[in-house]
Write an enzyme that holds these catalytic residues in place. Structure first.
Site, PDB file in Angstrom:
ATOM      1  N   PRO A  89       0.965  -1.160   0.106  1.00 31.85           N
ATOM      2  CA  PRO A  89       0.171  -0.027  -0.024  1.00 31.85           C
ATOM      3  C   PRO A  89       0.926   1.359   0.168  1.00 31.85           C
ATOM      4  CG  PRO A  89      -0.665  -1.627   1.607  1.00 31.85           C
ATOM      5  CD  PRO A  89       0.384  -2.068   1.253  1.00 31.85           C
ATOM      6  N   TYR A  90       1.923   1.279   0.731  1.00 30.25           N
ATOM      7  CA  TYR A  90       2.872   2.364   0.824  1.00 30.25           C
ATOM      8  C   TYR A  90       3.302   2.816  -0.347  1.00 30.25           C
ATOM      9  CZ  TYR A  90       7.357   5.242   1.985  1.00 30.25           C
ATOM     10  OH  TYR A  90       8.048   5.720   1.851  1.00 30.25           O
TER      11      TYR A  90
END
Length: 208
Positions: free
Chosen positions: A124-125
């Site tokens: 996600p990052y």
């Protein structure tokens, strides 16, 4: 030329702000609340309160360029990653464009363009960084995207590499990232560049 520092209270942000103050480089540190102001006030660093999840356009007043080194941190969930690392970075680029700033200097991540190759918990990052970088490239503001490797708390060496093959590893100290960030801020002619940052043996100017 005053530089707005978004993420000034972070680990890289604080080190950068201290280096900037010591070198006489004008900055304005954006902090999330007045409770964070004491550290900066002790060092004579100008602050402005702004919230990446709320209102922060006023922070850009009087600034010529912006550094984005904010992050939701490893102890938050994908929701904060979405709001800060992605949407916060995108909004900052849009505001920088609207205000006619000369540059947007992004602290991204190595291999952000390949988020599916990252460890699952990091995807996600990395996806947020990928999308924010893409938005910045297509914005109306000139940019520099720094792509540090795995961050450590080692002491600064002020020596760098631009590939894993050259470095022999994929890591870099936060102190070295802060130093590289300062050199970029002090080099106004550097525009529309992307630089991978790793600990190595070369001076930063050789990479820039």
């Amino acid at each position: 030329m005053t530089t707005l520092v978004i993420g000034a209270n972070g680990q890289i942000g604080k080190q950068f702000c201290e280096l900037a103050k010591q070198s006489g480089t004008p900055i304005k540190a954006m902090i999330r609340s007045e409770e964070q102001a004491a550290w900066f006030q002790e060092r004579g660093i100008q602050t402005v309160v702004g919230d990446l999840e709320g209102d922060f356009e006023h922070a850009f007043e009087g600034c010529d360029q912006v550094v984005f080194t904010a992050g939701s941190g490893p102890h938050t969930g994908p929701d904060k990653t979405l709001m800060i690392d992605l949407f916060g970075a995108i909004r900052a680029a849009d505001i920088a464009s609207q205000h006619g700033l000369s540059r947007y200097i992004m602290v991204s991540a190595i291999r952000a363009e390949k988020p599916l190759e990252a460890p699952e918990k990091m995807r996600p990052y990395m996806t947020a960084k990928f999308a924010a970088d893409a938005h910045l490239r297509h914005s109306d503001v000139s940019y520099v995207i720094l792509k540090p490797g795995r961050l450590t708390d080692d002491a600064p060496t002020h020596k760098f590499a631009s590939t894993v093959e050259e470095a022999g590893d994929n890591q870099i100290s936060r102190a070295n990232v802060a130093y590289a960030l300062l050199r970029v801020v002090q080099t106004p002619g550097l525009i529309n560049q992307e630089v991978t940052l790793l600990d190595g043996q070369r001076p930063i100017d050789a990479l820039l």
